[in-house]
Design a protein around this motif. Structure first.
Motif, PDB file in Angstrom:
ATOM      1  N   LEU A 130       0.822  -1.203   0.000  1.00 50.67           N
ATOM      2  CA  LEU A 130       0.000   0.000   0.000  1.00 50.67           C
ATOM      3  C   LEU A 130       0.860   1.258   0.000  1.00 50.67           C
ATOM      4  N   VAL A 134       0.362   3.437  -3.295  1.00 44.12           N
ATOM      5  CA  VAL A 134      -0.551   4.565  -3.087  1.00 44.12           C
ATOM      6  C   VAL A 134       0.173   5.777  -2.498  1.00 44.12           C
ATOM      7  N   ALA A 180      -5.261  -1.039  -3.030  1.00 47.43           N
ATOM      8  CA  ALA A 180      -4.258  -0.221  -3.701  1.00 47.43           C
ATOM      9  C   ALA A 180      -4.759   0.244  -5.062  1.00 47.43           C
TER      10      ALA A 180
END
Length: 307
Positions: A130, A134, A180
């Motif tokens: 993640l 992101v 994600a």
């Protein structure tokens, strides 16, 4: 079908995550338009990233220049705000502008487990995924957008896997991966809201089944004989080269009416139909329609009618 790249001479682009795969394909395709392309990533000569792959950002920059543009490699960990701030300051000092930002940082291929419940998945690996998939995009945009909005007409491309229409109805791999890829779709929508008053556009873009360096190795093929990979996975017939999504970004960047895409998600296949560009083999693979109508529907593999 022949391909002539648009003319984007004078355009300055930052492709964050340009070492390999879609990022490299996008950087090189922008180079073919005559653009200056800042190519960033963690894999540099003599110091590969945690992937341990041979590709480097220097190689990507050389390919950009060979294609007709100007490739500039910069080693950057996009999880480090200080490094990203220094990168943007470098772009500002040398290029004095930023017209196109492509957020393609990913790095999660070795961090997720297929079809594993959240509570059984390695938590550290999932959280790392993640952060790489992101947080890097948020850090990069936070530092790069002030430069991009100095001039109207800027373009932000958020690279993900799957369109909004597909992902909102389909669970993707596991909870971490699903989150994600959905987050990046929403991030493009949010940035479009923030950028619209400044005359800039943000779009979420997904390739189809990408013939990245890692995928070609997985099937034991090269770009030249990739169809032999269908002996292992018949649905590989719908795959596309990294150049295809690169040409999609070039088409968006060259479209004076690109604001019509702002806040939307789209695919390389959809943009190929809209703008008329082909993949390197002259076809226009429509991977996401194929996935819905053939692969997910359990029909026999075959790309007739989808190229």
């Amino acid at each position: 079908m022949e391909y002539s790249p648009p003319d984007l001479s004078g355009t300055v682009a930052l492709v964050a995550g340009a070492t390999r795969g879609a990022g490299r394909g996008i950087a090189v395709a922008l180079g073919a338009t005559g653009a200056t392309v800042w190519c960033t990533g963690r894999s540099t000569a003599g110091r590969p990233s945690e992937y341990g792959r041979p590709e480097t950002i220097e190689e990507t920059a050389e390919l950009v220049t060979a294609a007709g543009g100007r490739g500039i490699p910069v080693v950057c960990d996009h999880l480090d705000p200080a490094q990203v701030a220094a990168l943007v300051a470098h772009i500002d000092a040398e290029s004095h502008r930023l017209d196109v930002l492509v957020n393609d940082v990913w790095g999660g291929e070795t961090l997720f487990q297929w079809d594993v419940p959240l509570w059984e998945h390695d938590l550290d690996a999932g959280l790392r995924l993640l952060r790489l998939g992101v947080e890097t995009h948020l850090v990069t945009s936070a530092h790069a957008l002030p430069l991009l909005v100095r001039r109207p007409g800027g373009l932000v491309v958020e690279m993900t896997d799957g369109t909004t229409a597909y992902n909102e109805h389909t669970f993707r791999v596991n909870a971490f991966y699903d989150l994600a890829k959905w987050s990046v779709l929403r991030l493009a929508f949010a940035q479009a809201h923030d950028l619209r008053p400044h005359g800039a556009t943000a779009v979420a873009l997904t390739p189809g089944w990408l013939r990245s360096e890692m995928m070609l190795e997985h099937y034991g093929v090269t770009e030249e004989n990739w169809r032999e990979g269908t002996a292992v996975e018949p649905h590989f017939c719908i795959s596309e080269s990294p150049a295809f999504v690169g040409r999609a970004v070039a088409a968006l960047a060259a479209d004076p009416d690109r604001a019509r895409w702002s806040g939307r998600s789209t695919s390389s296949g959809e943009l190929a139909r809209r703008y008329g560009f082909p993949d390197v083999d002259g076809t226009q693979p429509d991977a996401w329609r194929y996935v819905v109508e053939v692969q997910d529907a359990g029909r026999p593999a075959g790309d007739a009618g989808y190229r």
